[in-house]
Design an enzyme around this catalytic site. Sequence first.
Site, PDB file in Angstrom:
ATOM      1  N   ASN A 161      71.932  -3.323  -8.982  1.00 29.51           N
ATOM      2  CA  ASN A 161      70.512  -3.554  -8.685  1.00 29.51           C
ATOM      3  C   ASN A 161      69.749  -2.289  -9.028  1.00 29.51           C
ATOM      4  OD1 ASN A 161      68.142  -4.767  -7.545  1.00 29.51           O
ATOM      5  ND2 ASN A 161      68.467  -3.579  -5.668  1.00 29.51           N
ATOM      6  N   HIS A 177      66.410  -0.189  -7.771  1.00 30.63           N
ATOM      7  CA  HIS A 177      65.512  -0.115  -6.621  1.00 30.63           C
ATOM      8  C   HIS A 177      64.541   1.048  -6.843  1.00 30.63           C
ATOM      9  CE1 HIS A 177      64.134  -0.699  -2.555  1.00 30.63           C
ATOM     10  NE2 HIS A 177      64.237   0.599  -2.357  1.00 30.63           N
ATOM     11  N   SER A 196      66.637   4.150  -8.368  1.00 32.88           N
ATOM     12  CA  SER A 196      68.094   4.246  -8.233  1.00 32.88           C
ATOM     13  C   SER A 196      68.737   2.958  -8.729  1.00 32.88           C
ATOM     14  CB  SER A 196      68.488   4.406  -6.755  1.00 32.88           C
ATOM     15  OG  SER A 196      67.783   5.462  -6.144  1.00 32.88           O
ATOM     16  N   ASP A 207      69.882  -3.030  -0.289  1.00 32.31           N
ATOM     17  CA  ASP A 207      69.671  -1.788  -1.058  1.00 32.31           C
ATOM     18  C   ASP A 207      70.616  -0.671  -0.598  1.00 32.31           C
ATOM     19  OD1 ASP A 207      67.549  -3.045  -2.426  1.00 32.31           O
ATOM     20  OD2 ASP A 207      66.143  -2.483  -0.854  1.00 32.31           O
TER      21      ASP A 207
HETATM   22  C1  GRF Z   1      61.051  -3.007 -10.136  1.00 33.67           C
HETATM   23  O1  GRF Z   1      60.220  -2.010  -9.630  1.00 33.67           O
HETATM   24  C2  GRF Z   1      62.430  -2.893  -9.551  1.00 33.67           C
HETATM   25  O2  GRF Z   1      62.814  -1.582  -9.275  1.00 33.67           O
HETATM   26  C3  GRF Z   1      62.302  -3.673  -8.272  1.00 33.67           C
HETATM   27  O3  GRF Z   1      61.452  -4.753  -8.580  1.00 33.67           O
HETATM   28  C4  GRF Z   1      60.610  -4.390  -9.674  1.00 33.67           C
HETATM   29  C5  GRF Z   1      60.812  -5.421 -10.735  1.00 33.67           C
HETATM   30  O4  GRF Z   1      59.939  -5.246 -11.819  1.00 33.67           O
HETATM   31  N1  GRF Z   1      63.591  -4.072  -7.769  1.00 33.67           N
HETATM   32  P1  GRF Z   1      60.150  -6.082 -13.157  1.00 33.67           P
HETATM   33  O5  GRF Z   1      60.153  -7.559 -12.760  1.00 33.67           O
HETATM   34  O6  GRF Z   1      61.459  -5.669 -13.748  1.00 33.67           O
HETATM   35  O7  GRF Z   1      58.998  -5.749 -14.010  1.00 33.67           O
END
Ligand code: GRF
Length: 186
Positions: free
Chosen positions: A104, A106, A133, A142
């Site tokens: 994932n 984050h 991260s 997370d």
């Molecule tokens: C990103 O900021 C990611 O870190 C978080 O959700 C957001 C997704 O953005 N988990 P996108 O859909 O990839 O533009």
Amino acid sequence: MKTRVAVLLSGRGSNLEALIEAGQDAYEIVLVASNVEDAPGLAIAHAAGIATFAHAHQGLKRAEFDALIDAQLRAQDVEAVALAGYMRILSEGFVEGWAGRMLNIHPSLLPLYKGLDTHARAIEAGDHFAGCSVHIVTTGLDDGPVIAQARVPIMPWDTPDTLAARVLIEEHRLYPRALAEYVRML
Ligand code: GRF
């Protein structure tokens, strides 16, 4: 051989786009799945000729919905999963089924600011740095081991939106690299 990767998303899909564009030779995105039927990220997948699966989660128990996703992943012989803005807590069974094979991204310097509103919380705390991260997904939100991180300065004039934009640039650099490095070890 490239590792067969599925991306799960719920929204915009800018990280999906980065994962596609990076054109890594370590992985191939073979499926994009979503719990939001009109997620803009699905259009990015279509444009890139990647198979998609979308199904609303409403009305289904968490484990039932995850079983639907899992069946799609297995049918496509997926070997690793990348969550990219997947706004849904996963059932324990699903996480265990993909243990060590699901990452994932984050938008914080984990272990700081798990959950939502990470940028507002970093600004509010008076932090001088924020970042993103990539971590292995475990059953805690997370919470799994961090495998890669990037950081950016927080400027005195930052709002959550300006900071999010600065962090997002780093997300797009970090995720393809981290995913490629990780799947090479599988
Ligand atoms: C990103 O900021 C990611 O870190 C978080 O959700 C957001 C997704 O953005 N988990 P996108 O859909 O990839 O533009």
